[in-house]
Design a protein around this motif. Structure first.
Motif, mmCIF file in Angstrom:
data_model
loop_
_atom_site.group_PDB
_atom_site.id
_atom_site.type_symbol
_atom_site.label_atom_id
_atom_site.label_comp_id
_atom_site.label_asym_id
_atom_site.label_seq_id
_atom_site.Cartn_x
_atom_site.Cartn_y
_atom_site.Cartn_z
ATOM 1 N N LEU A 16 0.866 -1.181 0.000
ATOM 2 C CA LEU A 16 0.000 0.000 0.000
ATOM 3 C C LEU A 16 0.897 1.223 0.000
ATOM 4 O O LEU A 16 1.919 1.236 0.697
ATOM 5 N N VAL A 17 0.533 2.209 -0.784
ATOM 6 C CA VAL A 17 1.223 3.489 -0.720
ATOM 7 C C VAL A 17 0.168 4.537 -0.338
ATOM 8 O O VAL A 17 -0.761 4.792 -1.109
ATOM 9 N N CYS A 18 0.315 5.075 0.869
ATOM 10 C CA CYS A 18 -0.656 6.047 1.372
ATOM 11 C C CYS A 18 -0.022 7.437 1.285
ATOM 12 O O CYS A 18 1.160 7.599 1.598
ATOM 13 N N GLY A 19 -0.795 8.418 0.868
ATOM 14 C CA GLY A 19 -0.245 9.767 0.755
ATOM 15 C C GLY A 19 -1.202 10.666 -0.004
ATOM 16 O O GLY A 19 -2.419 10.439 0.021
ATOM 17 N N THR A 20 -0.653 11.649 -0.703
ATOM 18 C CA THR A 20 -1.489 12.622 -1.409
ATOM 19 C C THR A 20 -1.214 12.544 -2.906
ATOM 20 O O THR A 20 -0.065 12.608 -3.335
ATOM 21 N N LEU A 21 -2.288 12.406 -3.678
ATOM 22 C CA LEU A 21 -2.156 12.295 -5.133
ATOM 23 C C LEU A 21 -3.065 13.362 -5.749
ATOM 24 O O LEU A 21 -4.275 13.368 -5.480
ATOM 25 N N ALA A 22 -2.478 14.224 -6.565
ATOM 26 C CA ALA A 22 -3.224 15.343 -7.162
ATOM 27 C C ALA A 22 -3.980 16.130 -6.087
ATOM 28 O O ALA A 22 -5.123 16.556 -6.294
ATOM 29 N N GLY A 23 -3.378 16.252 -4.929
ATOM 30 C CA GLY A 23 -3.975 17.044 -3.850
ATOM 31 C C GLY A 23 -4.948 16.267 -2.968
ATOM 32 O O GLY A 23 -5.442 16.790 -1.974
ATOM 33 N N LEU A 24 -5.247 15.022 -3.342
ATOM 34 C CA LEU A 24 -6.257 14.239 -2.616
ATOM 35 C C LEU A 24 -5.585 13.156 -1.759
ATOM 36 O O LEU A 24 -4.725 12.427 -2.266
ATOM 37 N N PRO A 25 -5.980 13.040 -0.488
ATOM 38 C CA PRO A 25 -5.435 11.934 0.317
ATOM 39 C C PRO A 25 -5.942 10.589 -0.236
ATOM 40 O O PRO A 25 -7.146 10.427 -0.420
ATOM 41 N N VAL A 26 -5.004 9.686 -0.515
ATOM 42 C CA VAL A 26 -5.375 8.401 -1.145
ATOM 43 C C VAL A 26 -4.672 7.231 -0.468
ATOM 44 O O VAL A 26 -3.602 7.385 0.125
ATOM 45 N N VAL A 27 -5.304 6.075 -0.597
ATOM 46 C CA VAL A 27 -4.625 4.809 -0.309
ATOM 47 C C VAL A 27 -4.492 4.105 -1.648
ATOM 48 O O VAL A 27 -5.482 3.911 -2.354
ATOM 49 N N THR A 28 -3.269 3.765 -2.010
ATOM 50 C CA THR A 28 -3.030 3.165 -3.312
ATOM 51 C C THR A 28 -2.540 1.742 -3.147
ATOM 52 O O THR A 28 -1.662 1.482 -2.322
ATOM 53 N N MET A 29 -3.107 0.839 -3.909
ATOM 54 C CA MET A 29 -2.624 -0.542 -3.904
ATOM 55 C C MET A 29 -1.657 -0.715 -5.065
ATOM 56 O O MET A 29 -2.066 -0.695 -6.229
#
Ligand code: HPA
Length: 278
Positions: free
Chosen positions: A66-79
């Protein structure tokens, strides 16, 4: 499947201990799209094997964290890497991460995948935004006892892909001047690719592309009330009468070459969510 609630809570608590963000979107990076994770600001990486009840990623082109952080200004959880039926996991486990992300607070799920093009107008390296799907995996992740706390016994599936998100993704492709189709994804369990007779059949029943993922996650996302956007990269063309042999490596390479298109659409849609234009 009442046993799921405890597993969801255990996994979500574990992730919250590592990362204290409030995610608004979950992003599942399929074959060739792992690179999107490098665009995440202030990333916290959590390997799947550390998260309670998560399966491990075994598929090629899938990293497994999982990569958790901010993407395009939005807080996201990424698999970064997903799970497939062909890896031998039961569907409830393949889709557990979707429920965990929902429990962390997301209301939008973005999914990417690689697929074979059945529609004769589709070319390798083009992308398709999913408008609908056909589940030929011969099972649903919702089989078993239903936990009414997680979602309804018989969820509606008349519109699994959010119309507004589909339109927005297609509009971004138009603005950026690349081809993006809108069509129907057929899901098979794999891991073998299809025979010529199977490609012919899948086209006849209304499929535009065929792949081995996405539908279990989307069914669960709809079950738990998430908006869904799914984008497929056509990595090989499946014309039954002129069919060339296909390999996993070729598909990973083709997906990587088209990555910027999926990335552009995903970042564009997330930026709109950030700015409240969703
Ligand atoms: N079939 C199934 N899955 C796929 C294909 C295909 O031709 N290409 C990429 N994923």
């Amino acid at each position: 499947m009442l046993h799921q609630a405890q597993k969801i809570t255990a996994a979500a608590n574990f992730i919250r201990d590592r990362w204290n963000g409030a995610p608004r979107a979950g992003v599942i990076l399929g074959t060739g799209l792992g690179n999107l994770a490098s665009f995440i600001e202030n990333p916290t990486n959590i390997p799947y094997e550390e998260i309670p009840h998560f399966p491990r990623s075994t598929a090629i082109g899938h990293r497994g964290q999982l990569v958790c952080g901010t993407l395009a200004g939005l807080p996201v959880v990424t698999m970064e890497g997903r799970f497939h039926v062909y890896e031998g996991y039961p569907q409830w486990q393949i889709t557990l991460p979707v429920r965990v992300m929902k429990s962390l607070g997301i209301d939008l799920l973005v999914v990417s995948n690689a697929s074979g093009g059945l529609n004769p107008r589709y070319r390798s390296g083009e992308v398709m935004v999913l408008d609908d799907h056909i589940n030929l995996m011969h099972a649903s992740p919702l089989m078993g006892i239903n936990d009414d706390q997680l979602g309804p016994r018989f969820p509606d599936m008349s519109s699994p892909y959010d119309r507004n998100l589909v339109e927005r993704a297609l509009e971004i492709a138009r603005q950026e001047n690349f081809v993006a189709h809108r069509g129907v994804y057929v899901a098979l369990s794999g891991p073998n690719y299809e025979t010529r007779a199977e490609y012919r059949l899948l086209r006849k029943i209304g499929g535009d592309v065929v792949g081995m993922s996405t539908v279990p996650e989307v069914i669960v996302a709809v079950h738990c009330g998430l908006r869904v956007l799914a984008i497929s990269t056509v990595t090989n063309v499946c014309q039954p009468d002129t069919l060339a042999a296909t390999s996993g490596e070729e598909i990973v390479a083709a997906a990587a070459a088209a990555e910027y298109k999926v990335r552009t659409m995903v970042l564009g849609v997330l930026a709109q969510e950030t700015n409240g234009q969703g």
